[in-house]
Design an enzyme around this catalytic site. Structure first.
Site, PDB file in Angstrom:
ATOM      1  N   CYS A 150       0.817  -1.222   0.000  1.00  0.00           N
ATOM      2  CA  CYS A 150       0.000   0.000   0.000  1.00  0.00           C
ATOM      3  C   CYS A 150       0.845   1.264   0.000  1.00  0.00           C
ATOM      4  CB  CYS A 150      -0.918   0.014   1.225  1.00  0.00           C
ATOM      5  SG  CYS A 150      -2.000  -1.403   1.294  1.00  0.00           S
ATOM      6  N   HIS A 198      -3.345   6.940   3.215  1.00  0.00           N
ATOM      7  CA  HIS A 198      -3.754   5.698   2.573  1.00  0.00           C
ATOM      8  C   HIS A 198      -5.130   5.317   3.117  1.00  0.00           C
ATOM      9  CE1 HIS A 198      -4.154   1.704   1.219  1.00  0.00           C
ATOM     10  NE2 HIS A 198      -3.782   1.121   2.343  1.00  0.00           N
ATOM     11  N   ASN A 233     -10.274  -0.265   0.033  1.00  0.00           N
ATOM     12  CA  ASN A 233      -8.819  -0.163   0.094  1.00  0.00           C
ATOM     13  C   ASN A 233      -8.251  -0.581  -1.265  1.00  0.00           C
ATOM     14  OD1 ASN A 233      -6.087  -0.606   0.465  1.00  0.00           O
ATOM     15  ND2 ASN A 233      -6.306  -1.683   2.417  1.00  0.00           N
TER      16      ASN A 233
HETATM   17  O1  UT7 Z   1      -4.005  -2.475   3.383  1.00  0.00           O
HETATM   18  C1  UT7 Z   1      -3.635  -3.758   3.795  1.00  0.00           C
HETATM   19  C2  UT7 Z   1      -4.723  -4.599   4.325  1.00  0.00           C
HETATM   20  N1  UT7 Z   1      -5.614  -3.898   5.174  1.00  0.00           N
HETATM   21  C3  UT7 Z   1      -5.838  -4.265   6.427  1.00  0.00           C
HETATM   22  O2  UT7 Z   1      -5.256  -5.169   6.946  1.00  0.00           O
HETATM   23  C4  UT7 Z   1      -6.865  -3.505   7.177  1.00  0.00           C
HETATM   24  C5  UT7 Z   1      -6.553  -3.344   8.624  1.00  0.00           C
HETATM   25  N2  UT7 Z   1      -7.478  -4.001   9.498  1.00  0.00           N
HETATM   26  C6  UT7 Z   1      -8.814  -3.730   9.496  1.00  0.00           C
HETATM   27  O3  UT7 Z   1      -9.294  -2.919   8.746  1.00  0.00           O
HETATM   28  C7  UT7 Z   1      -9.662  -4.441  10.517  1.00  0.00           C
HETATM   29  O4  UT7 Z   1      -8.815  -5.127  11.418  1.00  0.00           O
HETATM   30  C8  UT7 Z   1     -10.712  -5.403   9.888  1.00  0.00           C
HETATM   31  C9  UT7 Z   1     -11.777  -4.608   9.167  1.00  0.00           C
HETATM   32  C10 UT7 Z   1     -10.019  -6.352   8.898  1.00  0.00           C
HETATM   33  C11 UT7 Z   1     -11.387  -6.218  10.968  1.00  0.00           C
HETATM   34  O5  UT7 Z   1     -12.022  -5.352  11.911  1.00  0.00           O
HETATM   35  P1  UT7 Z   1     -11.756  -5.495  13.473  1.00  0.00           P
HETATM   36  O6  UT7 Z   1     -12.548  -4.489  14.154  1.00  0.00           O
HETATM   37  O7  UT7 Z   1     -10.262  -5.477  13.665  1.00  0.00           O
HETATM   38  O8  UT7 Z   1     -12.364  -6.922  13.792  1.00  0.00           O
HETATM   39  P2  UT7 Z   1     -11.619  -8.206  14.405  1.00  0.00           P
HETATM   40  O9  UT7 Z   1     -10.714  -8.810  13.378  1.00  0.00           O
HETATM   41  O10 UT7 Z   1     -11.067  -7.865  15.750  1.00  0.00           O
HETATM   42  O11 UT7 Z   1     -12.856  -9.172  14.605  1.00  0.00           O
HETATM   43  C12 UT7 Z   1     -13.915  -8.885  15.538  1.00  0.00           C
HETATM   44  C13 UT7 Z   1     -15.029  -9.883  15.295  1.00  0.00           C
HETATM   45  C14 UT7 Z   1     -14.560 -11.325  15.216  1.00  0.00           C
HETATM   46  O12 UT7 Z   1     -15.553 -12.126  15.813  1.00  0.00           O
HETATM   47  P3  UT7 Z   1     -15.367 -12.673  17.329  1.00  0.00           P
HETATM   48  O13 UT7 Z   1     -14.101 -13.457  17.302  1.00  0.00           O
HETATM   49  O14 UT7 Z   1     -15.275 -11.434  18.183  1.00  0.00           O
HETATM   50  O15 UT7 Z   1     -16.608 -13.468  17.533  1.00  0.00           O
HETATM   51  C15 UT7 Z   1     -14.524 -11.615  13.734  1.00  0.00           C
HETATM   52  O16 UT7 Z   1     -14.733 -12.968  13.447  1.00  0.00           O
HETATM   53  O17 UT7 Z   1     -15.666  -9.601  14.030  1.00  0.00           O
HETATM   54  C16 UT7 Z   1     -15.710 -10.797  13.253  1.00  0.00           C
HETATM   55  N3  UT7 Z   1     -15.613 -10.413  11.849  1.00  0.00           N
HETATM   56  C17 UT7 Z   1     -16.695 -10.134  11.101  1.00  0.00           C
HETATM   57  N4  UT7 Z   1     -18.013 -10.127  11.390  1.00  0.00           N
HETATM   58  C18 UT7 Z   1     -18.853  -9.767  10.399  1.00  0.00           C
HETATM   59  C19 UT7 Z   1     -14.491 -10.266  11.095  1.00  0.00           C
HETATM   60  N5  UT7 Z   1     -14.848  -9.877   9.842  1.00  0.00           N
HETATM   61  C20 UT7 Z   1     -16.198  -9.801   9.841  1.00  0.00           C
HETATM   62  C21 UT7 Z   1     -17.133  -9.454   8.838  1.00  0.00           C
HETATM   63  N6  UT7 Z   1     -18.434  -9.444   9.168  1.00  0.00           N
HETATM   64  N7  UT7 Z   1     -16.761  -9.107   7.586  1.00  0.00           N
END
Ligand code: UT7
Length: 328
Positions: free
Chosen positions: A115, A253, A283
């Protein structure tokens, strides 16, 4: 001896027509519009269709940037394409763009820094300008991330979109003088965002393809914390590099609206002085800053910012990060 000045002379963008909404993604994985909107700020993203590729978006964006700059293809001295999704690995997609645009003999290469690609490419272009060896450089950030997205992984498939943004930097410019630029990497984060198969270490086999090992894996939570901290650090770095200038705005970004918002609060910058268009494009990795820059210019976001500091900052796979300080 003072180094030659250079700045932004023209910009252009191209995104595919096909829109992938949160509702579309909710039909593929267990997620919802409400979750995606609340956790990322994304409502929709663009997606290439069969037959379209990174070079098509780059060529269209570059034509617009050339027209905007009032330059001919023969005026360009160098082409740098920042991407992790080239048309193919050999040869460089930048060479295809060079031929299609009729830029005969001009050096052209691809640069992969995740990125942070566009910011890295701007750093590279700066070395040519500051050495006095270029007048006009075409820098493109472009991706077709949907080609390597795993649409069975709800943690990553909600994020990515396709697009290209082109910028012509020139020694003959009106706005956006590049005053400072930085780029860094920490390879200890090599396994935070990656694509395992399809390269020299793990050539593709039918089994690896079946197991989706050629698609992107991200450890979203790890990236999240790293990105908020880096955005704060990079904006403060450019403020320190240019202490005589008032901050006019930041084009970060577009990784996740909550990441941008978290950093904005810590930086104590007004909401309208951070440009965000992630809701419409998701993104787009290396394309995100030039896409945002072009929309910011055309939407009047820079009005009243003459002489102020504009910071471009990015962070991504590698891990890599970097910044650019512009005087508008
Ligand atoms: O540019 C390079 C790539 N970009 C990135 O890596 C982006 C950076 N990270 C992010 O934007 C965020 O970390 C995400 C959007 C990917 C995830 O959001 P988060 O608030 O960090 O969620 P999390 O990974 O901590 O997950 C929280 C919960 C989990 O469930 P449990 O374990 O609490 O029951 C996940 O399984 O949300 C669940 N979850 C979802 N639920 C509904 C993860 N993705 C989804 C989804 N829909 N799409």
């Amino acid at each position: 001896m003072s180094r030659p000045a250079f700045g932004i002379r023209g910009t252009g963008l191209c995104v595919p027509d096909k829109v992938l909404t949160n509702a579309d993604i909710s039909a593929l994985v267990d997620t919802s519009d409400a979750w995606i909107t609340q956790r990322t700020g994304i409502k929709e993203r663009r997606m290439v269709v069969e037959g379209q590729s990174t070079s098509d978006l780059c060529i269209a964006a570059s034509r617009i940037a050339l027209e905007d700059a009032g330059l001919k293809p023969s005026d360009i001295d160098l082409i740098i394409l920042a991407t992790v999704t080239p048309d193919q690995h050999v040869p460089a997609t930048a060479c295809k763009i060079q031929a299609e645009l009729g830029m005969k003999g001009v050096p052209a290469f691809d640069l992969a820094a995740g990125c942070t690609g566009f910011v890295y490419a701007t750093n590279v272009a700066a070395q040519f300008f500051w050495a006095g060896t270029a007048q006009n450089i075409l820098v493109i950030g472009a991706e077709c991330l949907t080609r390597i997205t795993n649409y069975t992984d709800r943690g990553s498939c909600i994020l990515f979109g396709d697009g290209a943004g082109a910028v012509i930097y020139s020694t003959d410019f009106e706005h956006g003088e590049v005053l400072s630029a930085s780029m860094e990497a920490d390879g200890k984060g090599y396994d935070v965002m990656y694509q395992r198969a399809g390269g020299a270490r793990q050539p593709l086999t039918p089994e690896l393809l079946e197991a989706r090992e050629h698609q992107l894996v991200i450890h979203g939570r790890q990236v999240y914390k790293f990105a908020v901290n880096k955005m704060v650090e990079l904006v403060n770095r450019e403020r320190a590099n240019n202490p005589e200038l008032e901050l006019g705005g930041v084009i970060p970004h577009q990784m996740n609206q909550r990441i941008i918002e978290g950093a904005r609060e810590r930086l104590e910058i007004d909401e309208d002085r951070i440009f965000v268009n992630i809701q419409r494009y998701g993104n787009t990795s290396a394309a995100s800053i030039p896409l945002a820059l072009d929309e910011a210019r055309r939407s009047g976001w820079f009005e009243g910012q003459d002489g102020k500091l504009i910071v471009l900052c990015s962070f991504g796979a590698g891990l890599t990060w970097g910044s650019v300080g512009l005087r508008w």
